[in-house]
Design a protein around this motif. Structure first.
Motif, PDB file in Angstrom:
ATOM      1  N   SER A 129     -15.751  11.442  -1.787  1.00  0.00           N
ATOM      2  CA  SER A 129     -15.397  11.528  -0.316  1.00  0.00           C
ATOM      3  C   SER A 129     -15.521  10.004   0.088  1.00  0.00           C
ATOM      4  CB  SER A 129     -15.987  12.489   0.407  1.00  0.00           C
ATOM      5  OG  SER A 129     -15.386  12.381   1.698  1.00  0.00           O
ATOM      6  N   ILE A 130     -14.482   9.278   0.827  1.00  0.00           N
ATOM      7  CA  ILE A 130     -14.695   8.045   1.212  1.00  0.00           C
ATOM      8  C   ILE A 130     -14.061   8.214   2.825  1.00  0.00           C
ATOM      9  CG2 ILE A 130     -14.742   6.593  -0.713  1.00  0.00           C
ATOM     10  CD1 ILE A 130     -11.805   5.945  -0.031  1.00  0.00           C
ATOM     11  N   ASP A 131     -14.471   7.552   3.695  1.00  0.00           N
ATOM     12  CA  ASP A 131     -14.104   7.626   5.090  1.00  0.00           C
ATOM     13  C   ASP A 131     -12.920   6.873   5.470  1.00  0.00           C
ATOM     14  OD1 ASP A 131     -16.618   9.119   5.851  1.00  0.00           O
ATOM     15  OD2 ASP A 131     -17.640   7.088   6.125  1.00  0.00           O
ATOM     16  N   SER A 132     -12.778   5.781   4.640  1.00  0.00           N
ATOM     17  CA  SER A 132     -11.450   5.184   4.923  1.00  0.00           C
ATOM     18  C   SER A 132     -11.050   4.181   3.805  1.00  0.00           C
ATOM     19  CB  SER A 132     -11.288   4.464   6.516  1.00  0.00           C
ATOM     20  OG  SER A 132     -12.394   3.215   6.151  1.00  0.00           O
ATOM     21  N   LEU A 133      -9.886   3.754   3.775  1.00  0.00           N
ATOM     22  CA  LEU A 133      -9.461   2.884   2.681  1.00  0.00           C
ATOM     23  C   LEU A 133      -8.614   1.644   3.382  1.00  0.00           C
ATOM     24  CD1 LEU A 133      -8.966   1.561   0.079  1.00  0.00           C
ATOM     25  CD2 LEU A 133      -7.070   3.338  -0.415  1.00  0.00           C
ATOM     26  N   THR A 134      -8.907   0.255   3.544  1.00  0.00           N
ATOM     27  CA  THR A 134      -8.234  -0.492   4.078  1.00  0.00           C
ATOM     28  C   THR A 134      -7.661  -1.510   3.137  1.00  0.00           C
ATOM     29  OG1 THR A 134      -9.616  -0.632   6.048  1.00  0.00           O
ATOM     30  CG2 THR A 134      -8.341  -2.246   5.657  1.00  0.00           C
ATOM     31  N   VAL A 135      -6.518  -1.660   3.088  1.00  0.00           N
ATOM     32  CA  VAL A 135      -5.838  -2.692   2.275  1.00  0.00           C
ATOM     33  C   VAL A 135      -5.009  -3.688   2.963  1.00  0.00           C
ATOM     34  CG1 VAL A 135      -3.706  -2.675   0.498  1.00  0.00           C
ATOM     35  CG2 VAL A 135      -5.365  -0.992   0.504  1.00  0.00           C
ATOM     36  N   ASN A 136      -5.095  -4.650   2.430  1.00  0.00           N
ATOM     37  CA  ASN A 136      -4.317  -6.299   2.697  1.00  0.00           C
ATOM     38  C   ASN A 136      -3.533  -6.723   1.775  1.00  0.00           C
ATOM     39  OD1 ASN A 136      -4.548  -7.110   5.766  1.00  0.00           O
ATOM     40  ND2 ASN A 136      -6.523  -6.651   5.485  1.00  0.00           N
ATOM     41  N   GLY A 137      -2.245  -6.876   1.713  1.00  0.00           N
ATOM     42  CA  GLY A 137      -1.513  -7.717   0.588  1.00  0.00           C
ATOM     43  C   GLY A 137      -0.568  -8.563   1.437  1.00  0.00           C
ATOM     44  N   THR A 138      -0.506  -9.785   0.365  1.00  0.00           N
ATOM     45  CA  THR A 138       0.445 -10.934   0.966  1.00  0.00           C
ATOM     46  C   THR A 138       1.542 -11.144  -0.259  1.00  0.00           C
ATOM     47  OG1 THR A 138      -1.077 -12.646   0.272  1.00  0.00           O
ATOM     48  CG2 THR A 138      -1.047 -11.955   2.091  1.00  0.00           C
ATOM     49  N   GLY A 139       2.479 -11.691   0.089  1.00  0.00           N
ATOM     50  CA  GLY A 139       3.633 -12.326  -0.780  1.00  0.00           C
ATOM     51  C   GLY A 139       3.755 -10.988  -2.057  1.00  0.00           C
ATOM     52  N   LEU A 140       4.556  -9.857  -1.544  1.00  0.00           N
ATOM     53  CA  LEU A 140       4.630  -8.648  -2.239  1.00  0.00           C
ATOM     54  C   LEU A 140       6.116  -8.723  -2.548  1.00  0.00           C
ATOM     55  CD1 LEU A 140       2.641  -6.262  -0.099  1.00  0.00           C
ATOM     56  CD2 LEU A 140       1.659  -7.311  -2.050  1.00  0.00           C
ATOM     57  N   LEU A 141       6.456  -7.852  -3.738  1.00  0.00           N
ATOM     58  CA  LEU A 141       7.823  -7.751  -4.031  1.00  0.00           C
ATOM     59  C   LEU A 141       8.039  -6.474  -4.470  1.00  0.00           C
ATOM     60  CD1 LEU A 141      10.741  -9.235  -4.461  1.00  0.00           C
ATOM     61  CD2 LEU A 141       9.840  -9.492  -6.905  1.00  0.00           C
ATOM     62  N   ILE A 142       8.916  -5.702  -3.723  1.00  0.00           N
ATOM     63  CA  ILE A 142       9.337  -4.129  -4.176  1.00  0.00           C
ATOM     64  C   ILE A 142      10.399  -4.068  -5.024  1.00  0.00           C
ATOM     65  CG2 ILE A 142       9.548  -2.111  -2.920  1.00  0.00           C
ATOM     66  CD1 ILE A 142       7.972  -2.989  -0.594  1.00  0.00           C
ATOM     67  N   ARG A 143      10.413  -3.316  -5.944  1.00  0.00           N
ATOM     68  CA  ARG A 143      11.475  -3.063  -6.624  1.00  0.00           C
ATOM     69  C   ARG A 143      12.273  -4.160  -7.252  1.00  0.00           C
ATOM     70  NH1 ARG A 143      13.513   2.693  -3.741  1.00  0.00           N
ATOM     71  NH2 ARG A 143      11.762   3.725  -4.010  1.00  0.00           N
ATOM     72  N   ARG A 144      11.607  -5.141  -7.273  1.00  0.00           N
ATOM     73  CA  ARG A 144      12.305  -6.430  -7.745  1.00  0.00           C
ATOM     74  C   ARG A 144      12.890  -7.373  -7.085  1.00  0.00           C
ATOM     75  NH1 ARG A 144      11.652  -2.622 -11.973  1.00  0.00           N
ATOM     76  NH2 ARG A 144      10.764  -3.267 -13.855  1.00  0.00           N
ATOM     77  N   GLU A 145      13.451  -6.819  -6.104  1.00  0.00           N
ATOM     78  CA  GLU A 145      14.502  -7.621  -5.059  1.00  0.00           C
ATOM     79  C   GLU A 145      14.144  -7.649  -3.497  1.00  0.00           C
ATOM     80  OE1 GLU A 145      18.831  -7.415  -6.887  1.00  0.00           O
ATOM     81  OE2 GLU A 145      18.103  -5.513  -6.444  1.00  0.00           O
ATOM     82  N   PHE A 146      13.027  -6.750  -3.063  1.00  0.00           N
ATOM     83  CA  PHE A 146      13.008  -6.869  -1.901  1.00  0.00           C
ATOM     84  C   PHE A 146      11.399  -7.347  -1.344  1.00  0.00           C
ATOM     85  CE2 PHE A 146      15.765  -3.410  -2.700  1.00  0.00           C
ATOM     86  CZ  PHE A 146      16.755  -3.602  -1.980  1.00  0.00           C
TER      87      PHE A 146
END
Length: 247
Positions: free
Chosen positions: A55-72
């Motif tokens: 069990s964990i209370d929360s999960l925080t994620v930061n991402g930059t410069g992302l590419l979704i499905r190769r085109e977005f």
């Protein structure tokens, strides 16, 4: 398994556990995307004993410069989950497995460059065959200016219009109150341009549905859409059913 590898009873062991969890979770999130510049994850918990119970209370994620499905492309992604129940026996193998779905609040930022690159994607080009060249500018007060060339027989008519960006039913980004800039169009083309501009708006409104951007194991909903400093910002929430195999 995790308890045998890490001594959670002392600060050094807890620190090693933090680093391991954050690295494994960050790697699992990174697999949501075709590519990324940075993806960092921070696991929140009150005491190490929770982790051994999965069990964990929360999960925080930061991402930059992302590419979704190769085109977005996406400039920035941030999300923070509710309580998460994990199978910690998978962590030493670098895997993350949810014992039950969880929800997260999320924020996504797109730049003008991100949007214009997406408009050149295969999916968009297939749906806008009569508008082979589209570019947008982001304006204050939820505004967007659209430049396009519309195919009419053997001719290409330039179109310039403005519209307001809005959110429909938490699922679609739509353009409302379109206004055609007639000064940019030769008089003989103005009637045709007016009709074609409405066709373009209808096509774009059908295209920008957040369900098209759902990731493996992640479903998205919109709460707010804002334009600020030449950036389109979405806030909403996500339901995460499982961590992805590959983006």
């Amino acid at each position: 398994m995790l308890g045998r590898l890490i001594d959670w009873g002392n600060s050094a062991g807890a620190e090693r556990g933090d680093r391991l969890l954050n690295a494994v979770v960050g790697g699992a999130i990174a697999r949501l995307f075709t590519s990324s510049e940075t993806v960092t994850a921070t696991v929140g918990y009150q005491n190490p004993g929770q982790l051994l119970q999965g069990s964990i209370d929360s999960l925080t994620v930061n991402g930059t410069g992302l590419l979704i499905r190769r085109e977005f492309p996406v400039s920035h992604l941030w999300f923070e989950t509710d309580r998460v129940a994990l199978d910690f026996t998978q962590v030493p193998q670098g895997k993350i497995s949810l014992q039950e779905p969880t929800r997260a609040i999320a924020k996504v930022t797109l730049t003008e460059a991100n949007i214009n690159r997406a408009l050149k994607s295969t999916l968009v080009q297939q749906r806008l065959r009569d508008f082979p060249d589209i570019e947008v500018q982001l304006l204050p007060n939820q505004g967007m200016r659209i430049f396009a060339k519309a195919k009419l027989g053997a001719e290409y008519i330039p179109i310039c219009l403005s519209a307001q960006v809005s959110n429909e039913r938490r699922r679609r980004l739509i353009l409302e109150n379109p206004k055609l800039d007639l000064e940019t169009i030769a008089p003989e083309w103005q009637n045709s341009a007016a009709k074609l501009s409405l066709t373009l708006i209808e096509a774009l409104n059908q295209l920008v549905d957040v369900s098209r951007f759902n990731l493996d194991g992640v479903n998205l909903w919109l709460n707010r859409v804002e334009i600020e400093d030449k950036k389109l910002q979405f806030s909403g929430y996500a339901e995460i059913t499982h961590f992805p195999r590959r983006g």
